[in-house]
Design an enzyme around this catalytic site. Sequence first.
Site, PDB file in Angstrom:
ATOM      1  CE  LYS A   1      -8.951  -0.473  12.857  1.00 27.16           C
ATOM      2  NZ  LYS A   1      -8.067   0.069  11.800  1.00 27.16           N
TER       3      LYS A   1
ATOM      4  CG  ASP B   1      -7.112  -5.520   5.367  1.00 22.24           C
ATOM      5  OD1 ASP B   1      -6.711  -5.372   6.541  1.00 22.24           O
ATOM      6  OD2 ASP B   1      -7.717  -4.630   4.737  1.00 22.24           O
TER       7      ASP B   1
ATOM      8  N   PRO C   1      -3.583 -12.120   9.955  1.00 21.32           N
ATOM      9  CG  PRO C   1      -1.997 -13.211  11.256  1.00 21.32           C
ATOM     10  CD  PRO C   1      -2.219 -12.676   9.879  1.00 21.32           C
ATOM     11  CG  ASP C   2      -7.593  -7.341  13.433  1.00 19.73           C
ATOM     12  OD1 ASP C   2      -6.784  -6.493  13.879  1.00 19.73           O
ATOM     13  OD2 ASP C   2      -8.765  -7.064  13.139  1.00 19.73           O
ATOM     14  CB  ILE C   3      -1.382  -6.947  14.298  1.00 15.93           C
ATOM     15  CG1 ILE C   3      -0.720  -7.857  13.251  1.00 15.93           C
ATOM     16  CG2 ILE C   3      -0.387  -6.592  15.401  1.00 15.93           C
ATOM     17  CD1 ILE C   3       0.423  -7.202  12.492  1.00 15.93           C
TER      18      ILE C   3
ATOM     19  CE  LYS D   1       8.789 -11.049 -14.482  1.00 16.71           C
ATOM     20  NZ  LYS D   1       9.687 -10.247 -15.343  1.00 16.71           N
TER      21      LYS D   1
ATOM     22  CE  LYS E   1     -10.114  -4.280  13.469  1.00 16.97           C
ATOM     23  NZ  LYS E   1      -8.961  -4.259  12.573  1.00 16.97           N
TER      24      LYS E   1
ATOM     25  CG  PHE F   1      -3.205   5.169  13.658  1.00 16.46           C
ATOM     26  CD1 PHE F   1      -3.019   6.399  13.053  1.00 16.46           C
ATOM     27  CD2 PHE F   1      -2.624   4.936  14.893  1.00 16.46           C
ATOM     28  CE1 PHE F   1      -2.253   7.382  13.659  1.00 16.46           C
ATOM     29  CE2 PHE F   1      -1.863   5.912  15.512  1.00 16.46           C
ATOM     30  CZ  PHE F   1      -1.677   7.140  14.888  1.00 16.46           C
TER      31      PHE F   1
ATOM     32  CG  ASN G   1      -0.209  -0.156   2.514  1.00 17.53           C
ATOM     33  OD1 ASN G   1       0.580   0.706   2.891  1.00 17.53           O
ATOM     34  ND2 ASN G   1      -0.443  -1.257   3.211  1.00 17.53           N
TER      35      ASN G   1
END
Length: 428
Positions: free
Chosen positions: A356, A294, A322-324, A304, A360, A342, A225
């Site tokens: 969120k 994600d 995983p959702d850290i 390649k 979470k 964040f 990203n």
Amino acid sequence: MASLPLSSLSSLTGKRLLLGVSAGIAAYKSALLVRLFKQAGCEVRVVMTEGAQAFITPLTLQALSGEPVRTSLLDPEAEAGMGHIELARWADAVVIAPATADLIARLVHGMADDLLTTLCLASEAPKLIAPAMNQAMWRHPATQRNVAQLASDSWQLIGPAAGDQACGDVGPGRMSEPEEIFNALAQHFSPPVKASGEISSRAPHIVITAGPTREALDPVRYLSNHSSGKMGYALAAEAAAQGARVTLISGPVNLPTPQGVARIDVETALQMHQEALRLAPQAALFIGCAAVADYRAESAAVHKIKKTDDNDTLTLTLIKNPDIIAEVAALPNSQRPFVVGFAAETQDVPRYANDKLQRKGLDMIVANDVSQQGLGFGSDDNAALLLWRATSGTEQLAAPPQTKKALATLIIRQALTLLPPQPSGALS
């Protein structure tokens, strides 16, 4: 040479410093470091490895420090009274600059095969280390594992910096400049800065994630990203300025390590997940600022992926990472730090941020609208909405557009203000 701040001079006056010098071209900078320490009123004793003497002579460092330079564990005169143990007990702090990949590896494995490594095992003083090596050696997984272990063992890493190297390469691995090393040590001995009179005089260990992650598709392609890491690095710099012991878990970015911050480099979400769960139980405050992917490829291609004439489409099978931040927030109370997350949103920021925060199990969240031009990813400026749990429900504070450095100051101070009282021994 730049003049030294009076606060730095006063915090180091009278301190007894043991400077270790290992075998690297950056050893010439150690002479400047000795001079800075002496100017600050420190007592300095230097220990050199055998290889270090090929780059700078003991006589040079002896002349600058005013003390004999130790080079051998098997020095009959010095060891008649167990000199290495007395030297280890003498030091208020141990600083190694430069530290080669070899020395770092030996320290990690608890080796005591020369005077410097033996002193490090025998000393209970705070230890700071400034790595210096070729960029490929620094990036090697073995070195990164070793550096991570040193940080876990309470070594404070200083640098390395990125730039031109003596071998002709360009990249991370240059030893930090003597002034940066000096400032990191001065900061270690400086009392923490209080914000609005509400922050404890002993600041906590803070763990921060920053930057993007990269999820490999094949040996040359990856999913990632636009995160630059600037916000996370600004947070780490501000936390260190507040006097905290800071560990920064960083994805791949092109940023120098903030002064006084221990940095652990990772590439993938799984690597960041592993380091976060390893370090979070040791922290009083965990800030998840990284833009973690994600999803990752179910399996990365060994070679390649080729484009062929009869292949107009490419189908990838992705699996969830995983959702850290959620996993850190779900740790048992005895291991759980205060958790700040964040949220990068493009619409209805308050609603999505509050969702969120609740979903979470976070204690505080910093949400920003990344659709605003000139703010967020890659920019030097940002605006945010801070939300946190309170006895009366959820409270919030809107931060207008400002530099990421200024916003980092606001976030760190707010988080430290909300931090619950720490039990004895929980702070570093």
